[in-house]
Write a protein that holds these residues in place. Structure first.
Motif, short mmCIF file in Angstrom:
data_model
loop_
_atom_site.label_atom_id
_atom_site.label_comp_id
_atom_site.label_asym_id
_atom_site.label_seq_id
_atom_site.Cartn_x
_atom_site.Cartn_y
_atom_site.Cartn_z
N GLY A 101 0.65 -1.15 -0.15
CA GLY A 101 0.12 0.33 0.06
C GLY A 101 1.04 1.39 -0.32
O GLY A 101 0.85 1.90 -0.51
N ARG A 148 -0.50 -5.51 7.52
CA ARG A 148 -0.44 -5.05 5.91
C ARG A 148 -1.39 -3.25 5.73
O ARG A 148 -0.87 -1.97 5.50
CB ARG A 148 -0.85 -5.99 4.54
N THR A 149 -2.21 -3.62 7.14
CA THR A 149 -4.05 -2.67 6.72
C THR A 149 -3.30 -1.42 7.64
O THR A 149 -3.82 -0.42 6.91
CB THR A 149 -5.31 -3.45 7.52
N LEU A 152 -0.98 1.89 7.07
CA LEU A 152 -1.37 2.70 6.07
C LEU A 152 -2.31 3.79 6.77
O LEU A 152 -3.16 4.64 6.09
CB LEU A 152 -2.44 1.86 4.14
#
Lengths: 221, 271
Positions: A101, A148-149, A152
């Motif tokens: 991301g 991973r989320t 961001l």
């Protein structure tokens, strides 16, 4: 500052009427039978599925509103979506998955590397950085997906069945990670689960999708 | 790696059937190789017309393959991702050239791009561009016949990419182009390579559409298969030797491509 949804979501012949508000820092469980529309609900909030009518907004930013024909592309919504099984990119290492991301946002190589490493370290999985997803256990995969989320800084977290199909150790790991996340994450968190134990451990409030012939309904009114 | 014995034990009859299959596929080539007048090989290979046919074949088949990738992959992507009324008909039309006799394909191309064709007449009138019976025509003829193979392979590959991965990438901030290049293409890479090889092989061997739409002009549109056909009229020996050259070139390219590219894919997959 909250997630607010008042929308009708239609998918083929299926209809879900969603009407609820989740406050900043609140963690809400959405329960419902298989096929009652939990994943559909998340897809609509994340912008992967258009709604038929109504509106969805987070922190007073309107994501979609059929009355004003507002539509924000999914990549602009900054919603942290965790799909079932984590959906890690199978061709990328854990580190690259977490960097994905940041890279899409055009962040420099050095910066995204550092941020991803810090994130993995924070979750205690930095030793997995160079592994590919299929070399991980289910619990590890799910934690990489959460990292991973979160790297961001999403405005809201949507967790679809975060502990489904995990063995007891994996379940414990993921639950611990989610409990820690709940303490630090300031936005609204919504998760779905079949498991009463998850709901008891994580949720401050529970919404249930009720099924009827006229369509499924989830509401806090 | 030795496979598990129980798994790899062939059911009765499978081996016999496989032997028959191998014989049907391999014997014709072997039989031909046995009859080749090898002593004439240097003469054939150094012949100017034959060399130009070989080079033309390599050039046009590579261009036809690249064109298949450039416009065939997008077609495959669309078919795999969109459904609208008429999509099934459109899809069938796209792969129709696979079942069409190539000569018919060549005729169809003349109706489109020939000097009096639907598009060709304007290209000629407005820009003075003539496509039929040029090298471009050979490329287009090969593309017409070979691209459907690429589309079929890529369509199923795109359709097999987990939609959750695409959704998650978008949600992580990736625009559609980023999703295509960083998620979808890496995941369809093995199919892409298989499709490339298949498409190129089909383009290299193309005969019917090329001779109809591009003609058989030595040094201009006479590709190697056409040169074989022409040589056959004057005698078998030259035709046989040219065929051997065609087989050798295809074989070398296919084997080296396969071992070079697929080994990388396999290594990745096994990690």
């Amino acid at each position: 500052m909250s997630l607010s949804i008042n929308a009708v979501i239609t998918r083929d012949s299926f209809e879900l009427n969603a009407q609820f508000i989740v406050q900043q820092g609140e963690c809400v469980a959405v329960m419902g039978a298989n096929g009652s529309g939990k994943s559909t609900l998340f897809a609509a909030i994340a912008g992967l599925l258009p709604i038929s009518s109504g509106h969805i907004s987070v922190n007073n930013v309107v994501f979609t509103d059929t009355a004003t024909r507002t539509w924000v592309q999914p990549e602009k919504r900054s919603v942290g979506l965790l799909t079932q099984g984590g959906a890690l990119f199978p061709h990328l290492t854990c580190q690259q998955n977490v960097e994905f991301g940041l890279r899409a946002r055009g962040e420099s190589r050095h910066s995204r590397r550092t941020r991803a490493q810090n994130m993995l370290a924070q979750f205690g999985i930095d030793h997995l950085a160079d592994r590919l997803p299929h070399q991980l256990s289910g619990g590890q995969r799910q934690r990489v997906a959460i990292a991973r989320t979160l790297v961001l800084h999403p405005v809201a977290l949507l967790l679809d069945e975060p502990t489904v199909a995990l063995d007891s150790q994996g379940r414990t790991e993921v639950l611990e990670t989610l409990l820690a996340t709940r303490e630090t994450f300031t936005g609204p968190i919504v998760f779905t689960s079949h498991d009463e134990r998850d709901v008891a451990a994580l949720a401050q409030r529970t919404l249930t999708i009720s099924t009827s012939a006229r369509g499924n309904v989830v509401t806090d009114m | 790696m030795r496979r598990n014995f129980a798994v790899s034990q062939a059911p009765r009859g499978v081996i016999a059937a496989a032997v028959v299959g191998l014989m049907l596929l391999v014997l014709p080539v072997l039989a031909m190789l046995l009859r080749v007048p090898w002593s004439a090989l240097p003469e054939i290979v150094t012949d100017e017309a034959n060399r130009s046919a070989l080079l033309l074949s390599l050039r046009t088949s590579v261009l036809a393959t690249l064109l298949s990738v450039a416009v065939g992959a997008p077609v495959a992507w669309l078919i795999a991702h969109y459904s609208f009324p008429g999509m099934r008909v459109l899809r069938a039309l796209c792969v129709l050239p696979m079942v069409l006799p190539p000569v018919v394909g060549g005729v169809a191309l003349i109706y489109v791009l020939g000097k009096n064709g639907v598009v060709g007449q304007y290209l000629w009138e407005w820009f003075g561009i003539r496509i039929a019976f040029t090298e471009s025509a050979a490329v287009l003829a090969q593309f017409f016949v070979a691209a459907p193979y690429f589309i079929v392979v890529m369509e199923s590959a795109f359709a097999n990419v987990d939609p959750a991965l695409v959704g998650v990438s978008r949600s992580l901030g990736a625009r559609p182009w980023h999703v295509l290049l960083r998620v979808q293409f890496p995941l369809v890479r093995p199919a892409l390579i298989a499709g490339l090889v298949l498409t190129w092989a089909r383009a290299l061997g193309e005969f019917g559409a090329t001779i109809t739409f591009a003609g058989n002009t030595q040094g201009r549109t006479q590709t190697l298969p056409l040169a074989v056909y022409t040589a056959l009229e004057s005698g078998r020996d030259a035709a046989l030797l040219l065929s051997v050259v065609l087989i050798a070139v295809s074989f070398i390219v296919l084997v080296s491509l396969k071992s070079h590219w697929t080994s990388g894919v396999l290594r990745r997959g096994q990690q």
